[in-house]
Motif scaffolding. Structure first.
Motif, mmCIF file in Angstrom:
data_model
loop_
_atom_site.group_PDB
_atom_site.id
_atom_site.type_symbol
_atom_site.label_atom_id
_atom_site.label_comp_id
_atom_site.label_asym_id
_atom_site.label_seq_id
_atom_site.Cartn_x
_atom_site.Cartn_y
_atom_site.Cartn_z
ATOM 1 N N GLY A 245 0.715 -1.209 -0.042
ATOM 2 C CA GLY A 245 0.090 -0.027 0.068
ATOM 3 C C GLY A 245 0.963 1.378 -0.072
ATOM 4 O O GLY A 245 0.524 2.072 0.624
ATOM 5 N N THR A 246 1.960 1.231 -0.750
ATOM 6 C CA THR A 246 2.858 2.149 -0.551
ATOM 7 C C THR A 246 3.170 2.838 -2.151
ATOM 8 O O THR A 246 2.567 2.263 -3.098
ATOM 9 N N THR A 247 4.084 3.764 -2.315
ATOM 10 C CA THR A 247 4.197 4.418 -3.707
ATOM 11 C C THR A 247 5.465 4.038 -4.341
ATOM 12 O O THR A 247 5.767 4.381 -5.608
ATOM 13 N N ASP A 248 6.347 3.499 -3.515
ATOM 14 C CA ASP A 248 7.722 3.153 -3.942
ATOM 15 C C ASP A 248 8.159 2.098 -3.309
ATOM 16 O O ASP A 248 7.862 1.663 -1.916
ATOM 17 N N LEU A 249 9.542 1.324 -3.726
ATOM 18 C CA LEU A 249 10.030 -0.054 -3.034
ATOM 19 C C LEU A 249 10.799 0.530 -1.773
ATOM 20 O O LEU A 249 10.494 -0.267 -0.979
ATOM 21 N N GLN A 250 11.218 1.669 -1.822
ATOM 22 C CA GLN A 250 11.864 1.856 -0.455
ATOM 23 C C GLN A 250 10.885 1.946 0.635
ATOM 24 O O GLN A 250 11.267 1.394 1.895
#
Length: 265
Positions: A245-250
C-alpha cells in the motif's frame, strides 16, 4: 571475509506477495529455463539459525534482487548459491544446457597487492576456457582508464568494479552480486545497473543484494525480501509496492520486514 548476517530472530509473519519457499513455482524469468534452482536451504552458525527452509528459482535472463535488513541472512544465502560454501540442508542446481559457470562478487572483494587491475583480471582469465578480452571487461565495468593502476591504489568503489569484472570472466550462466553498488557514486550505480540489465538481456541469470532500492525498483524483474532467515515476500517491484500500500519500493520495504532498525528505510 566474515560469515556475516548472523543476527536473526524467529520469523513470525505470513509472507506477503507471491507465496514464498514454494519450489514448485515457475521462475518468473525472461527465459524458459531455470538457471538456478535452490530448495530447502537451511543453515545455522552454532545455535543461531540464519536460514530456515529457503527455496529460490531464477530463470535465464531474470534479474532477482534479494533485499532485507542487516543480519537477515542475505550474504550467507548468496555464498551458498555461488557454491562458496555448502548449507547444512538443501540442494542447489545451477546452469542450463551444460553451462554451469557462476560469477560471484562478494561484499568485500580482495585482491593481491602489487598487481595492476589488468594484471589481476588476466590472472583469473587463465582459469577459464577460451580467450578473455581483459580490455573489454575493464571498459565494460568503467575501469578502462585504470587498467594500469595497482589494486591497492584503487578506491573502494573502483575495487568493487574490478570485482565485478572478475565475476564476468568466462561469461557465467549465473551472476551473483553481494551489494555491488556499495561505495559507488550515483552515476556509477546507474552504470552498474545498466550493465546488469545488458547481461540479463543476453540470458545471464542475475541474483543481487542491494540497499539501493531505487535502481532495484527500476531494474529487477523480481524482488525477494529476506527477514529472520526466511522469505517474507516475493514478487515484481510493482506487486510488492501494491501489496504494501505504498508508492515506492523504498517505503514498501519498511512495511514488509519485522526488524525495527531497518537499514535503508
Amino acid at each position: 571475509m566474515s560469515e556475516g548476517d548472523t543476527d536473526v530472530r524467529d520469523a513470525s509473519e505470513e509472507p506477503t506477495g507471491r507465496p514464498a519457499n514454494d519450489p514448485t513455482d515457475e521462475a518468473a524469468g525472461k527465459g524458459d529455463h531455470r538457471a538456478i534452482d535452490a530448495t530447502g536451504l537451511s543453515h545455522a552458525f552454532g545455535d543461531i539459525r540464519v536460514l530456515d527452509d529457503v527455496s529460490l528459482s531464477v530463470g535465464t535472463g531474470e534479474i532477482v534482487a534479494l533485499v532485507g535488513p542487516n543480519g537477515s541472512g542475505k550474504s550467507t544465502l548468496l555464498r551458498f548459491l555461488a557454491n562458496v560454501r555448502a548449507p547444512d540442508e538443501g540442494a542447489i542446481r545451477v546452469g542450463t544446457d551444460g553451462h554451469t559457470r557462476v560469477g560471484y562478487l562478494p561484499q568485500q572483494p580482495i585482491f593481491r597487492s602489487g598487481f595492476t587491475a589488468a594484471d589481476t583480471l588476466q590472472f583469473y582469465a587463465q582459469f577459464v576456457d577460451g580467450d578473455v578480452d581483459v580490455s573489454k571487461i575493464l571498459d565494460r565495468v568503467g575501469l578502462a582508464h585504470a587498467g594500469n593502476r595497482r589494486v591497492e591504489a584503487l578506491s573502494g568503489g573502483m575495487a568493487r568494479l574490478l570485482g565485478l569484472g572478475r565475476a564476468l570472466i568466462g561469461d557465467p550462466a549465473v551472476l551473483i552480486l553481494d551489494e555491488p553498488a556499495s561505495g559507488l557514486d550515483p552515476g556509477m550505480v546507474e552504470r552498474l545497473f545498466d550493465i546488469v540489465s545488458s547481461l540479463a538481456d543476453t540470458g545471464t541469470a542475475i541474483i543481487l543484494s542491494s540497499h539501493n532500492l531505487g535502481p532495484v525498483e527500476r531494474t529487477a524483474d523480481r524482488v525477494v525480501v529476506l527477514d529472520d532467515g526466511s522469505f517474507v515476500a516475493d514478487g515484481t517491484p510493482r506487486e510488492l509496492i501494491e501489496s504494501a500500500g505504498t508508492t515506492d519500493l523504498q517505503t514498501a520495504f519498511g512495511t514488509l520486514v519485522s526488524t525495527d532498525g531497518v537499514d535503508g528505510r
